[in-house]
Design a protein around this motif. Structure first.
Motif, PDB file in Angstrom:
ATOM      1  N   LEU A  55      -9.088   7.071   8.335  1.00  0.00           N
ATOM      2  CA  LEU A  55      -9.439   7.915   9.476  1.00  0.00           C
ATOM      3  C   LEU A  55      -9.874   9.320   9.068  1.00  0.00           C
ATOM      4  O   LEU A  55     -10.303  10.094   9.916  1.00  0.00           O
ATOM      5  CB  LEU A  55      -8.256   8.025  10.444  1.00  0.00           C
ATOM      6  CG  LEU A  55      -7.964   6.779  11.265  1.00  0.00           C
ATOM      7  CD1 LEU A  55      -6.683   6.957  12.055  1.00  0.00           C
ATOM      8  CD2 LEU A  55      -9.117   6.451  12.183  1.00  0.00           C
ATOM      9  N   GLY A  56      -9.749   9.654   7.791  1.00  0.00           N
ATOM     10  CA  GLY A  56     -10.089  10.996   7.323  1.00  0.00           C
ATOM     11  C   GLY A  56     -11.529  11.364   7.651  1.00  0.00           C
ATOM     12  O   GLY A  56     -12.460  10.664   7.280  1.00  0.00           O
ATOM     13  N   ALA A  74     -12.861  -2.799  14.122  1.00  0.00           N
ATOM     14  CA  ALA A  74     -14.003  -3.303  13.357  1.00  0.00           C
ATOM     15  C   ALA A  74     -14.744  -2.183  12.643  1.00  0.00           C
ATOM     16  O   ALA A  74     -15.079  -2.308  11.463  1.00  0.00           O
ATOM     17  CB  ALA A  74     -14.966  -4.052  14.283  1.00  0.00           C
ATOM     18  N   GLY A  75     -14.981  -1.069  13.348  1.00  0.00           N
ATOM     19  CA  GLY A  75     -15.819  -0.015  12.782  1.00  0.00           C
ATOM     20  C   GLY A  75     -15.149   0.848  11.743  1.00  0.00           C
ATOM     21  O   GLY A  75     -15.787   1.304  10.806  1.00  0.00           O
ATOM     22  N   VAL A  76     -13.840   1.082  11.892  1.00  0.00           N
ATOM     23  CA  VAL A  76     -13.146   1.985  10.975  1.00  0.00           C
ATOM     24  C   VAL A  76     -12.297   1.215   9.964  1.00  0.00           C
ATOM     25  O   VAL A  76     -12.353   1.466   8.770  1.00  0.00           O
ATOM     26  CB  VAL A  76     -12.273   2.988  11.752  1.00  0.00           C
ATOM     27  CG1 VAL A  76     -11.501   3.878  10.801  1.00  0.00           C
ATOM     28  CG2 VAL A  76     -13.122   3.832  12.678  1.00  0.00           C
ATOM     29  N   PHE A  77     -11.518   0.255  10.461  1.00  0.00           N
ATOM     30  CA  PHE A  77     -10.586  -0.449   9.578  1.00  0.00           C
ATOM     31  C   PHE A  77     -11.135  -1.781   9.068  1.00  0.00           C
ATOM     32  O   PHE A  77     -10.519  -2.415   8.226  1.00  0.00           O
ATOM     33  CB  PHE A  77      -9.257  -0.682  10.296  1.00  0.00           C
ATOM     34  CG  PHE A  77      -8.592   0.591  10.729  1.00  0.00           C
ATOM     35  CD1 PHE A  77      -8.114   1.487   9.792  1.00  0.00           C
ATOM     36  CD2 PHE A  77      -8.451   0.899  12.068  1.00  0.00           C
ATOM     37  CE1 PHE A  77      -7.514   2.666  10.178  1.00  0.00           C
ATOM     38  CE2 PHE A  77      -7.843   2.076  12.466  1.00  0.00           C
ATOM     39  CZ  PHE A  77      -7.374   2.964  11.524  1.00  0.00           C
ATOM     40  N   HIS A  78     -12.267  -2.232   9.580  1.00  0.00           N
ATOM     41  CA  HIS A  78     -12.891  -3.504   9.175  1.00  0.00           C
ATOM     42  C   HIS A  78     -11.919  -4.675   9.314  1.00  0.00           C
ATOM     43  O   HIS A  78     -11.830  -5.531   8.440  1.00  0.00           O
ATOM     44  CB  HIS A  78     -13.443  -3.419   7.753  1.00  0.00           C
ATOM     45  CG  HIS A  78     -14.407  -2.306   7.556  1.00  0.00           C
ATOM     46  ND1 HIS A  78     -15.645  -2.267   8.160  1.00  0.00           N
ATOM     47  CD2 HIS A  78     -14.321  -1.154   6.858  1.00  0.00           C
ATOM     48  CE1 HIS A  78     -16.276  -1.165   7.827  1.00  0.00           C
ATOM     49  NE2 HIS A  78     -15.487  -0.463   7.047  1.00  0.00           N
ATOM     50  N   THR A 188     -10.718   1.576  -5.066  1.00  0.00           N
ATOM     51  CA  THR A 188     -10.132   2.435  -4.028  1.00  0.00           C
ATOM     52  C   THR A 188      -9.109   1.695  -3.176  1.00  0.00           C
ATOM     53  O   THR A 188      -8.408   2.328  -2.400  1.00  0.00           O
ATOM     54  CB  THR A 188     -11.222   2.930  -3.054  1.00  0.00           C
ATOM     55  OG1 THR A 188     -11.780   1.805  -2.392  1.00  0.00           O
ATOM     56  CG2 THR A 188     -12.280   3.729  -3.763  1.00  0.00           C
ATOM     57  N   GLY A 189      -9.058   0.375  -3.242  1.00  0.00           N
ATOM     58  CA  GLY A 189      -8.185  -0.389  -2.363  1.00  0.00           C
ATOM     59  C   GLY A 189      -8.947  -0.964  -1.186  1.00  0.00           C
ATOM     60  O   GLY A 189      -8.434  -1.776  -0.446  1.00  0.00           O
ATOM     61  N   ALA A 190     -10.197  -0.563  -0.980  1.00  0.00           N
ATOM     62  CA  ALA A 190     -11.023  -1.122   0.085  1.00  0.00           C
ATOM     63  C   ALA A 190     -11.813  -2.301  -0.482  1.00  0.00           C
ATOM     64  O   ALA A 190     -11.923  -2.451  -1.686  1.00  0.00           O
ATOM     65  CB  ALA A 190     -11.976  -0.064   0.626  1.00  0.00           C
TER      66      ALA A 190
END
Length: 196
Positions: A55-56, A74-78, A188-190
Motif C-alpha cells: 500500500l506504500g 486485484a489491483g493492489v494485492f493481486h 522482493t517477495g512478490a
C-alpha cells in the motif's frame, strides 16, 4: 505449639518432584502455548509489513465497475480476479488532475504458469521501489520483466520468449504472440510479471 514458616519455593519444588509426569505435561503445554503466541506475533508482523509495502504510496485505486473490495484485492494485492480495465482516456484524464501526483496504470487478466502478467508503465517499478537484478526494463509492447520467483521457477532469462494465457487458471487459451524477456527483478517477495 509453634509452626515452621511456610517456604513456598520449597513446597512448589517438592510438588513438582512428586508428580514428574504432570510436571512434564505442564511444561510441554506451556512450551506449545509460548510457541503458538510467538508464531502468531511473527505472522501478524510479516502480514503488516507486506500490507505496508503493497500500500506504500497508494492513496486511491480506480477500477472498472464492480466491488470496491475486489478492485482493491486485484489491483493492489493481486489476490482476486480483475473487474476489468478502465479506458486509457480515463487514465489520461486522471493524470491531468491537479491533486493527482502520479497515476500508475495496470492491466490484469492474463498469466504465465499461474503468475499474473501485469501490463503497466515504468512508474510501477518506481512505485514499489523495484530494481533489476539482470537485463533491462521493457521498452516496447510484448516485452516483459520477470519477478525473481517467476524467473527461478520457469528458468526464463533475458532474451527468452514465453506465451501468456488468458485468465489465471493454467490450461487457458494461449496468446499467439510471444513476450520477450528483457530483465529479471531482484527478489522482493512478490510474484508478478511486469510488462509493457
Amino acid at each position: 505449639m509453634s509452626r515452621a514458616p511456610l517456604n513456598l519455593p520449597r513446597l512448589a519444588w517438592r510438588y513438582l518432584w512428586a508428580r514428574p509426569m504432570l510436571t512434564a505435561l505442564n511444561l510441554m503445554l506451556l512450551s506449545l502455548g509460548l510457541a503458538a503466541i510467538g508464531f502468531v506475533v511473527l505472522v501478524s508482523e510479516q502480514m503488516e509489513q507486506g500490507l505496508r509495502r503493497d500500500l506504500g504510496g497508494i492513496d486511491l485505486v480506480v477500477g472498472a465497475k464492480g466491488s470496491p473490495m475486489q478492485i482493491l484485492l486485484a489491483g493492489v494485492f493481486h489476490l482476486d480476479q480483475s473487474t476489468g480495465n478502465i479506458p486509457l482516456a480515463t487514465v489520461s484524464q486522471l493524470r491531468t488532475q491537479p491533486l493527482v501526483a502520479q497515476a500508475v496504470p495496470i492491466s490484469l487478466g492474463d498469466s504465465f504458469q499461474g503468475f499474473r502478467i501485469v501490463g503497466t508503465t515504468a512508474d510501477y517499478l518506481g512505485l514499489y521501489q523495484l530494481s533489476l537484478a539482470r537485463g533491462a526494463s521493457w521498452k516496447a509492447p510484448m516485452q516483459a520483466v520477470l519477478g525473481a520467483e517467476v524467473a527461478g521457477r520457469s528458468g526464463l532469462k533475458p532474451g527468452d520468449r514465453f506465451h501468456g494465457t488468458h485468465g489465471l487458471a493454467s490450461g487457458g487459451d494461449e496468446h499467439e504472440q510471444a513476450y520477450e524477456v528483457t530483465g529479471v527483478l531482484a527478489p522482493t517477495g512478490a510474484s508478478s510479471i511486469g510488462s509493457c
